[in-house]
Design an enzyme around this catalytic site. Sequence first.
Site, PDB file in Angstrom:
ATOM      1  N   ASN A   9       3.054  -4.010  -6.039  1.00  0.00           N
ATOM      2  CA  ASN A   9       2.875  -3.196  -7.241  1.00  0.00           C
ATOM      3  C   ASN A   9       3.888  -2.068  -7.142  1.00  0.00           C
ATOM      4  O   ASN A   9       3.690  -1.114  -6.393  1.00  0.00           O
ATOM      5  CB  ASN A   9       1.440  -2.644  -7.286  1.00  0.00           C
ATOM      6  CG  ASN A   9       1.252  -1.613  -8.389  1.00  0.00           C
ATOM      7  OD1 ASN A   9       2.057  -1.514  -9.315  1.00  0.00           O
ATOM      8  ND2 ASN A   9       0.178  -0.831  -8.289  1.00  0.00           N
ATOM      9  N   LYS A  11       4.710   0.124  -9.296  1.00  0.00           N
ATOM     10  CA  LYS A  11       4.334   1.334 -10.045  1.00  0.00           C
ATOM     11  C   LYS A  11       5.543   1.853 -10.847  1.00  0.00           C
ATOM     12  O   LYS A  11       6.360   1.065 -11.281  1.00  0.00           O
ATOM     13  CB  LYS A  11       3.771   2.409  -9.105  1.00  0.00           C
ATOM     14  CG  LYS A  11       2.705   1.863  -8.166  1.00  0.00           C
ATOM     15  CD  LYS A  11       1.920   2.950  -7.504  1.00  0.00           C
ATOM     16  CE  LYS A  11       0.994   2.353  -6.464  1.00  0.00           C
ATOM     17  NZ  LYS A  11      -0.005   3.273  -5.985  1.00  0.00           N
TER      18      LYS A  11
HETATM   19  C1  PEP Z   1      -1.717   0.283  -5.061  1.00  0.00           C
HETATM   20  O1  PEP Z   1      -1.543   1.278  -5.742  1.00  0.00           O
HETATM   21  O2  PEP Z   1      -1.995  -0.803  -5.604  1.00  0.00           O
HETATM   22  C2  PEP Z   1      -1.592   0.419  -3.618  1.00  0.00           C
HETATM   23  C3  PEP Z   1      -2.243  -0.404  -2.851  1.00  0.00           C
HETATM   24  O3  PEP Z   1      -0.800   1.452  -3.155  1.00  0.00           O
HETATM   25  P1  PEP Z   1      -0.402   1.786  -1.624  1.00  0.00           P
HETATM   26  O4  PEP Z   1      -0.157   0.464  -0.932  1.00  0.00           O
HETATM   27  O5  PEP Z   1       0.811   2.618  -1.720  1.00  0.00           O
HETATM   28  O6  PEP Z   1      -1.583   2.487  -1.034  1.00  0.00           O
END
Ligand code: PEP
Length: 251
Positions: A9, A11
């Site tokens: 992901n 983002k």
């Molecule tokens: C997410 O936002 O889906 C996630 C798992 O972020 P991170 O791996 O950065 O904690």
Amino acid sequence: MRKNIVAGNWKMNTTVPEGVALAKQVCDDLKGFKANCDVVICVPFTHLCPVNDVIDQAVVGLGAENCADHKSGAYTGEVSAAMVASTGAKYVILGHSERRQYYGETAETLREKVALALENGLTPIFCIGEVLEERENGTFNEVVKAQIVDGLFNLSAEDFGRIILAYEPVWAIGTGKTATPDQAEDMHAHIRAVIADKYGKEVAENTSILYGGSCKPSNAAELFAKPDIDGGLIGGASLKSADFMGIVKAF
Ligand code: PEP
């Protein structure tokens, strides 16, 4: 048999040229070995077409990070499930805690999004997870159950069978704090039991349930070794191909 999946992901990170280069790198790196799981990257809307042009989806699947809760029309700035599907994407993350928290997504809007995603042939990666207060006051099992019941249990068993779930404790996202493998396994087993109660054991056993929250190469193997953890949804560590490969190789 349920699939093991590692999904990135991204983002709101990377410009289009940066994202295209990262996607190319991920695809090339994956070609270098035989992954023992499906691999997916979920990227910003702007990146879907150019990334689709440079990857081989037989090697790495492509997904969006969201879609609209309406089919089409006067919804300025929104991107529909049909538009996402028309880029060649096959997956869409829905109900991420950042969307629930910052953009007010509710179970009602999520039911619409899930229905539209499925109608357009997209596989939803549906996120659920409790906040720190709910972990600490012991209500986390009920909170997560309610997110599943309210967001998904309107679906037929056949449609539910097309969903991937991602358990992401909100207190572990981007914080460096990971749920322990036992905490994550307990929740994944609980989620599977909730699904079995509604749709039966076979549907529950066939549902892929990913863990998300500060998953990285150093902790992925321990998490993925648990019987009910079928892979990961990866935020920060999906932005460098070497880290992402380190997680894929945990299978
Ligand atoms: C997410 O936002 O889906 C996630 C798992 O972020 P991170 O791996 O950065 O904690």
